[in-house]
Every structure is written in structure tokens, then in C-alpha cells.
Design a protein around this motif. Structure first.
Motif, mmCIF file in Angstrom:
data_model
loop_
_atom_site.group_PDB
_atom_site.id
_atom_site.type_symbol
_atom_site.label_atom_id
_atom_site.label_comp_id
_atom_site.label_asym_id
_atom_site.label_seq_id
_atom_site.Cartn_x
_atom_site.Cartn_y
_atom_site.Cartn_z
ATOM 1 N N LEU A 1 16.816 58.636 65.057
ATOM 2 C CA LEU A 1 17.945 59.057 64.227
ATOM 3 C C LEU A 1 18.002 60.573 64.144
ATOM 4 C CD1 LEU A 1 17.376 56.580 61.285
ATOM 5 C CD2 LEU A 1 19.296 56.520 62.859
ATOM 6 N N THR A 2 19.192 61.128 64.295
ATOM 7 C CA THR A 2 19.407 62.561 64.092
ATOM 8 C C THR A 2 20.682 62.740 63.294
ATOM 9 O OG1 THR A 2 20.592 62.739 66.202
ATOM 10 C CG2 THR A 2 18.249 63.293 66.218
ATOM 11 N N LYS A 3 20.732 63.830 62.536
ATOM 12 C CA LYS A 3 21.929 64.130 61.756
ATOM 13 C C LYS A 3 22.388 65.531 62.089
ATOM 14 C CE LYS A 3 24.091 63.788 57.360
ATOM 15 N NZ LYS A 3 24.020 63.399 55.990
ATOM 16 N N GLU A 4 23.625 65.626 62.516
ATOM 17 C CA GLU A 4 24.242 66.907 62.835
ATOM 18 C C GLU A 4 25.527 67.008 62.019
ATOM 19 O OE1 GLU A 4 24.955 66.430 66.951
ATOM 20 O OE2 GLU A 4 22.854 66.308 67.473
ATOM 21 N N ASN A 5 25.539 67.894 61.044
ATOM 22 C CA ASN A 5 26.666 68.041 60.109
ATOM 23 C C ASN A 5 26.965 66.699 59.451
ATOM 24 O OD1 ASN A 5 26.826 70.757 60.792
ATOM 25 N ND2 ASN A 5 28.238 70.349 62.456
ATOM 26 N N GLN A 6 28.123 66.125 59.666
ATOM 27 C CA GLN A 6 28.483 64.844 59.055
ATOM 28 C C GLN A 6 28.347 63.687 60.042
ATOM 29 O OE1 GLN A 6 29.285 64.410 55.793
ATOM 30 N NE2 GLN A 6 28.710 66.559 55.613
ATOM 31 N N ASP B 1 6.667 59.495 57.668
ATOM 32 C CA ASP B 1 6.125 59.778 56.336
ATOM 33 C C ASP B 1 7.184 60.353 55.399
ATOM 34 O OD1 ASP B 1 3.667 58.875 57.087
ATOM 35 O OD2 ASP B 1 2.943 60.853 57.685
ATOM 36 N N VAL B 2 8.231 60.940 55.950
ATOM 37 C CA VAL B 2 9.263 61.565 55.125
ATOM 38 C C VAL B 2 10.226 60.526 54.563
ATOM 39 C CG1 VAL B 2 9.167 63.774 56.292
ATOM 40 C CG2 VAL B 2 10.698 61.990 57.147
ATOM 41 N N CYS B 3 9.948 59.278 54.801
ATOM 42 C CA CYS B 3 10.847 58.194 54.428
ATOM 43 C C CYS B 3 11.147 58.184 52.932
ATOM 44 C CB CYS B 3 10.234 56.869 54.858
ATOM 45 S SG CYS B 3 11.396 55.556 55.052
ATOM 46 N N PHE B 4 10.173 58.456 52.119
ATOM 47 C CA PHE B 4 10.352 58.337 50.676
ATOM 48 C C PHE B 4 10.352 59.699 49.979
ATOM 49 C CE2 PHE B 4 8.212 54.519 52.234
ATOM 50 C CZ PHE B 4 9.194 53.589 51.936
ATOM 51 N N SER B 5 10.483 60.762 50.738
ATOM 52 C CA SER B 5 10.499 62.086 50.113
ATOM 53 C C SER B 5 11.920 62.423 49.672
ATOM 54 C CB SER B 5 9.990 63.145 51.095
ATOM 55 O OG SER B 5 10.932 63.332 52.130
ATOM 56 N N SER B 6 12.028 63.414 48.857
ATOM 57 C CA SER B 6 13.341 63.817 48.350
ATOM 58 C C SER B 6 13.987 64.875 49.241
ATOM 59 C CB SER B 6 13.199 64.340 46.924
ATOM 60 O OG SER B 6 12.333 65.453 46.933
ATOM 61 N N LEU B 7 13.291 65.303 50.279
ATOM 62 C CA LEU B 7 13.837 66.301 51.194
ATOM 63 C C LEU B 7 14.910 65.682 52.081
ATOM 64 C CD1 LEU B 7 10.467 67.856 52.366
ATOM 65 C CD2 LEU B 7 12.021 68.780 50.668
ATOM 66 N N GLU B 8 15.868 66.510 52.492
ATOM 67 C CA GLU B 8 16.888 66.017 53.411
ATOM 68 C C GLU B 8 16.276 65.958 54.811
ATOM 69 O OE1 GLU B 8 21.270 67.089 55.156
ATOM 70 O OE2 GLU B 8 20.573 68.105 53.370
ATOM 71 N N VAL B 9 16.337 64.800 55.426
ATOM 72 C CA VAL B 9 15.729 64.578 56.733
ATOM 73 C C VAL B 9 16.785 64.807 57.802
ATOM 74 C CG1 VAL B 9 14.516 62.894 58.150
ATOM 75 C CG2 VAL B 9 14.189 62.878 55.691
ATOM 76 N N LYS B 10 16.424 65.569 58.821
ATOM 77 C CA LYS B 10 17.347 65.843 59.918
ATOM 78 C C LYS B 10 17.077 64.959 61.137
ATOM 79 C CE LYS B 10 19.579 69.422 58.248
ATOM 80 N NZ LYS B 10 20.975 69.330 57.922
ATOM 81 N N GLU B 11 15.878 64.378 61.207
ATOM 82 C CA GLU B 11 15.503 63.588 62.379
ATOM 83 C C GLU B 11 14.403 62.606 61.985
ATOM 84 O OE1 GLU B 11 13.858 64.563 66.855
ATOM 85 O OE2 GLU B 11 14.853 66.128 65.718
ATOM 86 N N ALA B 12 14.464 61.395 62.544
ATOM 87 C CA ALA B 12 13.433 60.398 62.238
ATOM 88 C C ALA B 12 13.304 59.419 63.397
ATOM 89 C CB ALA B 12 13.781 59.639 60.963
ATOM 90 N N ASP B 13 12.087 58.932 63.591
ATOM 91 C CA ASP B 13 11.802 57.915 64.600
ATOM 92 C C ASP B 13 11.232 56.690 63.901
ATOM 93 O OD1 ASP B 13 12.505 59.212 67.044
ATOM 94 O OD2 ASP B 13 10.753 60.507 66.800
ATOM 95 N N VAL B 14 11.764 55.518 64.266
ATOM 96 C CA VAL B 14 11.350 54.253 63.662
ATOM 97 C C VAL B 14 11.031 53.280 64.778
ATOM 98 C CG1 VAL B 14 12.121 52.320 62.230
ATOM 99 C CG2 VAL B 14 12.822 54.630 61.658
ATOM 100 N N GLN B 15 10.017 52.445 64.560
ATOM 101 C CA GLN B 15 9.699 51.367 65.488
ATOM 102 C C GLN B 15 9.598 50.064 64.707
ATOM 103 O OE1 GLN B 15 6.193 52.516 67.668
ATOM 104 N NE2 GLN B 15 7.437 53.453 69.258
#
Length: 166
Positions: A123-128, A86-100
Motif C-alpha cells: 500500500l502507498t498513499k500519494e496525496n489523495q 509495526d506502524v499499524c496501530f500508531s497514530s502517525l500518518e502512514v505513507k507506505e505499508a506491506d501486508v502478507q
């Protein structure tokens, strides 16, 4: 007396015929097993080849993106029938996401109810560093889902200055 010899020779011919039929039926059973085994190997290698190609394509999309949000936007445009957070289209910075993403028997993208294969992307984001765990799973049979192929990828998202374009 000649009748007796004819009976013996005809029964001998009948035994030879029975043995020949038995031999050819056994040989044909072995050949059929070889053909079935080669068909199954061909089907499995074809499935593995498609799974590797889809994982590699997804990894290339991840390598071209600047972050999870950018990657999710690319995936939504290319695979509209997938299941996205659901966070796909939000303006918040996402740190983790699951897609199927769902595929049919011919590895064409489809909706969930028609799917035979699922590409799962974490997907996960750690620093850069943008990390992705990609897995293709078969849900064709009524048995438990089986993993066909999986890969992990990491992409360093460099900070871009104003004059650099994507």
C-alpha cells in the motif's frame, strides 16, 4: 498333418492376442495421460479462481477505506493471522505499508507455518490516491515461489465533510 495346422492356427491366434493386448495397453496409456492432464488443468484453474477472488476481495476492502491506516485496521479485523507492519496501530500518518496474508491448500486463512499461498499487499498513499499492488504467490512446492495472480488498484480517498458518514 493335422497337428501341424493346429500349431499354425494356435500360434496365429496367439499373435492376434498379443497384438490386441499391445493395442489396448497403448490406448490406455494415452487415456491416462489425458486424465492426468485434465486433473492438473482443473486444479490450476481452481487455484487461479481462488487467487482472483481473494485479490478482488482485498481490492474491495481498499476501496472502502479512507487511507492506509483505515485499510490496515480493516485487514487486521478480517485476517488476524496476517503479517502487518509495526506502524499499524500508531497514530502517525502512514505513507507506505506491506501486508502478507497466509492461506492453506483450500484457500482458508491460516498461520504462516501452515501456509501454501501468500497474498502480498503493498500500500502507498500519494496525496489523495491510495495505491495497492496485490499479488498471490504459491509456496506449495519446494521450488521457487510462483506468482499465480497479481493486480494493481488505485482508490481516490475523497475528503469527507462532517455530515458524511462512512
Amino acid at each position: 498333418m493335422t497337428r501341424r495346422n493346429r500349431a499354425r492356427s494356435s500360434s496365429l491366434f496367439l499373435m492376434e492376442l498379443i497384438i490386441a493386448i499391445f493395442f489396448f495397453s497403448a490406448a490406455s496409456a494415452v487415456c491416462i495421460q489425458f486424465f492426468v492432464k485434465s486433473h492438473l488443468l482443473s486444479r490450476d484453474s481452481n487455484t487461479l479462481n481462488h487467487a482472483v477472488n481473494e485479490c478482488a476481495s482485498t481490492a474491495e476492502l481498499i476501496d472502502t477505506s479512507d487511507g492506509i491506516e483505515d485499510c490496515l485496521n480493516l485487514l487486521v479485523r478480517l485476517y488476524p493471522n496476517g503479517a502487518y507492519p509495526d506502524v499499524c496501530f500508531s497514530s502517525l500518518e502512514v505513507k507506505e505499508a506491506d501486508v502478507q496474508i497466509y492461506y492453506d491448500d483450500a484457500f482458508a486463512e491460516c498461520i504462516k507455518k501452515d501456509s501454501s499461498y501468500i497474498l502480498s499487499l503493498h500500500l502507498t498513499k500519494e496525496n489523495q490516491l491510495l495505491c495497492a499492488d496485490i499479488r498471490v504467490t504459491s509456496i506449495r512446492d519446494s521450488e521457487a515461489p510462483s506468482v499465480i495472480y497479481e493486480m494493481n488498484t488505485r482508490h481516490h480517498t475523497a475528503r469527507r465533510t462532517g455530515y458524511e458518514e462512512k
